[in-house]
Design a protein around this motif. Structure first.
Motif, PDB file in Angstrom:
ATOM      1  N   SER A 230     -94.410 -15.177  41.672  1.00  0.00           N
ATOM      2  CA  SER A 230     -93.986 -14.974  40.292  1.00  0.00           C
ATOM      3  C   SER A 230     -92.700 -14.165  40.145  1.00  0.00           C
ATOM      4  O   SER A 230     -92.124 -14.131  39.055  1.00  0.00           O
ATOM      5  CB  SER A 230     -95.103 -14.284  39.499  1.00  0.00           C
ATOM      6  OG  SER A 230     -96.267 -15.083  39.472  1.00  0.00           O
ATOM      7  N   ILE A 231     -92.259 -13.484  41.186  1.00  0.00           N
ATOM      8  CA  ILE A 231     -90.995 -12.751  41.095  1.00  0.00           C
ATOM      9  C   ILE A 231     -89.868 -13.719  41.432  1.00  0.00           C
ATOM     10  O   ILE A 231     -89.607 -14.036  42.590  1.00  0.00           O
ATOM     11  CB  ILE A 231     -90.977 -11.536  42.041  1.00  0.00           C
ATOM     12  CG1 ILE A 231     -92.117 -10.578  41.700  1.00  0.00           C
ATOM     13  CG2 ILE A 231     -89.627 -10.824  41.944  1.00  0.00           C
ATOM     14  CD1 ILE A 231     -92.043  -9.975  40.309  1.00  0.00           C
ATOM     15  N   ALA A 421     -82.295  -4.879  44.531  1.00  0.00           N
ATOM     16  CA  ALA A 421     -83.122  -5.557  43.526  1.00  0.00           C
ATOM     17  C   ALA A 421     -84.556  -5.719  44.012  1.00  0.00           C
ATOM     18  O   ALA A 421     -85.510  -5.570  43.236  1.00  0.00           O
ATOM     19  CB  ALA A 421     -82.517  -6.920  43.185  1.00  0.00           C
ATOM     20  N   LEU A 422     -84.731  -6.006  45.288  1.00  0.00           N
ATOM     21  CA  LEU A 422     -86.066  -6.131  45.854  1.00  0.00           C
ATOM     22  C   LEU A 422     -86.797  -4.792  45.803  1.00  0.00           C
ATOM     23  O   LEU A 422     -87.987  -4.727  45.470  1.00  0.00           O
ATOM     24  CB  LEU A 422     -85.983  -6.646  47.292  1.00  0.00           C
ATOM     25  CG  LEU A 422     -85.361  -8.029  47.478  1.00  0.00           C
ATOM     26  CD1 LEU A 422     -85.169  -8.330  48.970  1.00  0.00           C
ATOM     27  CD2 LEU A 422     -86.222  -9.113  46.835  1.00  0.00           C
ATOM     28  N   GLU A 423     -86.088  -3.719  46.139  1.00  0.00           N
ATOM     29  CA  GLU A 423     -86.697  -2.389  46.087  1.00  0.00           C
ATOM     30  C   GLU A 423     -87.112  -2.027  44.665  1.00  0.00           C
ATOM     31  O   GLU A 423     -88.171  -1.420  44.446  1.00  0.00           O
ATOM     32  CB  GLU A 423     -85.719  -1.361  46.641  1.00  0.00           C
ATOM     33  CG  GLU A 423     -85.481  -1.488  48.141  1.00  0.00           C
ATOM     34  CD  GLU A 423     -84.431  -0.526  48.659  1.00  0.00           C
ATOM     35  OE1 GLU A 423     -84.530  -0.097  49.821  1.00  0.00           O
ATOM     36  OE2 GLU A 423     -83.493  -0.191  47.893  1.00  0.00           O
ATOM     37  N   ALA A 424     -86.298  -2.420  43.686  1.00  0.00           N
ATOM     38  CA  ALA A 424     -86.630  -2.131  42.292  1.00  0.00           C
ATOM     39  C   ALA A 424     -87.920  -2.824  41.877  1.00  0.00           C
ATOM     40  O   ALA A 424     -88.736  -2.253  41.139  1.00  0.00           O
ATOM     41  CB  ALA A 424     -85.477  -2.549  41.377  1.00  0.00           C
ATOM     42  N   VAL A 425     -88.118  -4.056  42.351  1.00  0.00           N
ATOM     43  CA  VAL A 425     -89.360  -4.767  42.036  1.00  0.00           C
ATOM     44  C   VAL A 425     -90.549  -4.053  42.663  1.00  0.00           C
ATOM     45  O   VAL A 425     -91.570  -3.810  42.006  1.00  0.00           O
ATOM     46  CB  VAL A 425     -89.295  -6.226  42.523  1.00  0.00           C
ATOM     47  CG1 VAL A 425     -90.664  -6.898  42.363  1.00  0.00           C
ATOM     48  CG2 VAL A 425     -88.237  -7.006  41.758  1.00  0.00           C
ATOM     49  N   LEU A 426     -90.442  -3.706  43.929  1.00  0.00           N
ATOM     50  CA  LEU A 426     -91.566  -3.068  44.617  1.00  0.00           C
ATOM     51  C   LEU A 426     -91.885  -1.687  44.039  1.00  0.00           C
ATOM     52  O   LEU A 426     -93.025  -1.227  44.123  1.00  0.00           O
ATOM     53  CB  LEU A 426     -91.262  -2.941  46.112  1.00  0.00           C
ATOM     54  CG  LEU A 426     -91.098  -4.259  46.869  1.00  0.00           C
ATOM     55  CD1 LEU A 426     -90.845  -3.993  48.347  1.00  0.00           C
ATOM     56  CD2 LEU A 426     -92.303  -5.169  46.708  1.00  0.00           C
ATOM     57  N   ILE A 444     -87.112  -5.523  34.712  1.00  0.00           N
ATOM     58  CA  ILE A 444     -86.940  -4.647  35.874  1.00  0.00           C
ATOM     59  C   ILE A 444     -85.448  -4.440  36.158  1.00  0.00           C
ATOM     60  O   ILE A 444     -84.993  -3.331  36.440  1.00  0.00           O
ATOM     61  CB  ILE A 444     -87.651  -5.245  37.100  1.00  0.00           C
ATOM     62  CG1 ILE A 444     -89.163  -5.321  36.853  1.00  0.00           C
ATOM     63  CG2 ILE A 444     -87.349  -4.427  38.354  1.00  0.00           C
ATOM     64  CD1 ILE A 444     -89.931  -6.047  37.934  1.00  0.00           C
ATOM     65  N   GLU A 445     -84.665  -5.526  36.057  1.00  0.00           N
ATOM     66  CA  GLU A 445     -83.225  -5.425  36.324  1.00  0.00           C
ATOM     67  C   GLU A 445     -82.526  -4.547  35.281  1.00  0.00           C
ATOM     68  O   GLU A 445     -81.491  -3.934  35.579  1.00  0.00           O
ATOM     69  CB  GLU A 445     -82.601  -6.816  36.341  1.00  0.00           C
ATOM     70  CG  GLU A 445     -82.981  -7.652  37.547  1.00  0.00           C
ATOM     71  CD  GLU A 445     -82.236  -8.966  37.596  1.00  0.00           C
ATOM     72  OE1 GLU A 445     -81.729  -9.312  38.685  1.00  0.00           O
ATOM     73  OE2 GLU A 445     -82.140  -9.644  36.571  1.00  0.00           O
TER      74      GLU A 445
END
Length: 452
Positions: A230-231, A421-426, A444-445
């Motif tokens: 879903s991401i 961006a990946l770190e922000a999601v996690l 999130i962004e």
């Protein structure tokens, strides 16, 4: 078993398939473009063959060039990876008419699944729920408008032969329809050689959940559970996990059974993934069938302990599936992040260049699939995928925490990457609480890290 397998793809999946061939004691031949000469896959392979120039249409996407490569190299099977020819009925049909083996579903299954309109009919025949939409190719904007009024705005216009997130346009009302119809038709014709367009109802607040299937020639099919993907950004997946979190057992069972019914209806052999949208009430809508190995297959491998790449080759060579459905015993949780050569801070602009310094993460439960080495040239000609980092844990929290640590250890100079961006999601609370959906990435962004 095959004597020689021609690997007709590039990047990390080519490396993955070379290693699978080595596991089986089969010689590998990596077919590559001039832009990919000297990359990791070509160095690991037993042999190589240059398909042509960087342009995909003249190299990785050319059926005559791939057939010539097989003949010249003595390959008796071809694995298309997940690239240009992975879902090509033309290549599969050419193999069926010769002594070559296409490692994947047969040409009839590929043709059916590649036609999204025909696939919707197959879903209905298998009693698999679909989104409200058109059951025919739309003739013109007026036909599209009539269908959109019937199902209700907003809708998605889609290329009937589309894939990989291309050829899709959201339409909120009638005023946008004419321009969108022309745009999607043009994209469909240019990208897929098929101008047909159809539409489906657009739904929000849903998750993307997919079922991994594998079948053999003896009529046995099993599912390897589900993945949550879903991401996404612009219909491109960034983070995937297995099993899908926050599903009721009833919904989970319905998804898996739907996938198995559809596999039987279309006559699946080898591998496929059936993709669904799932709303917050657990209602499921099947959207498409991808009759190939997926980029995100490692999360399923880490969760189940089952080697999909090796199994694809073994099945194509005539082996039966090594286990029955009740013998599948997945454990823990796995999460994958795709690292790409893109700059989120600069509008996700693609980046190219030479890898000057590379540091890859490691540690308990961490796997890295990559084609990078120090000195590798990242070309502007292809998809920007650089690496996939997969983390396994005894539960979801451990897997996510291990992946976050692994991303912090990744270092790659010479190109920009999407790691931030990946770190922000996690780090996002909604993701950590498994309350995310397809609409959450813009929030999130934007820096709103307070969850839904």
């Amino acid at each position: 078993m095959f004597r020689r397998v021609l690997v007709c793809d590039r990047g990390e999946i080519a490396v993955r398939l070379v290693r699978a061939c080595r596991t089986l004691g089969t010689h590998s031949v990596v077919a590559h473009s001039t832009a990919d000469a000297g990359t990791r896959a070509t160095l690991l392979a037993d042999d190589t063959f240059c398909l042509g120039p960087p342009d995909r249409a003249l190299s990785y996407g050319s059926v005559p060039n791939v057939l010539y490569a097989c003949a010249h190299s003595g390959a008796d099977a071809v694995h298309p990876g997940y690239g240009s020819l992975a879902e090509s009925p033309e290549l599969a049909r050419a193999c069926e008419q010769t002594e070559l083996t296409f490692i994947g579903p047969n040409s009839e299954v590929l043709a059916l699944c590649g036609d999204k309109i025909a696939a919707r009919t197959a879903m209905a025949n298998a009693d698999v729920p679909t989104l409200p939409g058109s059951d025919h190719a739309l003739r013109d904007p007026d036909d599209a408008a009539a269908e959109a009024e019937r199902v209700g705005y907003p809708v998605l216009l889609k290329a009937a032969a589309g894939g990989g997130g291309r050829g899709i346009r959201k339409v909120d009302d009638r005023s946008q329809l004419d321009e969108a119809f022309d745009e999607v038709t043009a994209t469909a014709c240019t990208a897929f050689g098929d101008e047909r367009v159809y539409l489906e109802k657009h739904v929000s607040g849903v998750r993307h959940v997919e079922i991994q299937l594998i079948s053999d020639r003896y009529g046995h099919t099993v599912h390897l559970g589900e993945r949550d993907c879903s991401i996404q950004r612009g219909n491109r997946k960034l983070i995937e996990e297995a099993p899908a979190p926050a599903l009721s057992e009833r919904t989970r069972s319905a998804l898996r059974n739907s996938g198995l019914r559809l596999a039987e209806t279309v006559g699946l052999r080898n591998v496929a993934t059936v993709e669904f949208l799932v709303d917050r009430n657990g209602t499921c809508y099947c959207t498409e069938v991808n009759p190939r190995i997926q980029v995100e297959h490692p999360v399923t491998e880490m969760w189940t302990g089952y080697d999909l790449a090796v199994s694809m080759i073994s099945e194509a060579a005539g082996s039966a599936l090594p286990f029955a459905q009740h013998e599948l015993s997945p454990s823990g949780h796995a999460v994958e992040a795709r690292i790409t050569a893109e700059s989120p801070e600069d509008g996700w602009r693609a980046s190219a260049g030479h890898i000057e310094e590379l540091r890859l993460p490691s540690g308990p439960g961490v796997r890295v699939d990559t084609w990078l080495e120090t000195g590798t040239r990242v070309s502007p000609h292809y998809d920007p995928l650089l690496a996939k980092i997969i983390a396994w844990g005894t539960d979801r929290l451990m897997a996510v925490s291990r992946l976050r640590t692994a991303l912090g250890e990744f270092s790659c100079s010479g190109v920009q990457t999407n790691v931030s961006a990946l770190e922000a999601v996690l780090d996002d609370s909604s993701f950590r609480e498994a309350a995310h959906d397809l609409d959450c990435l813009p929030r999130i962004e934007s820096g709103d890290n307070n969850g839904l």
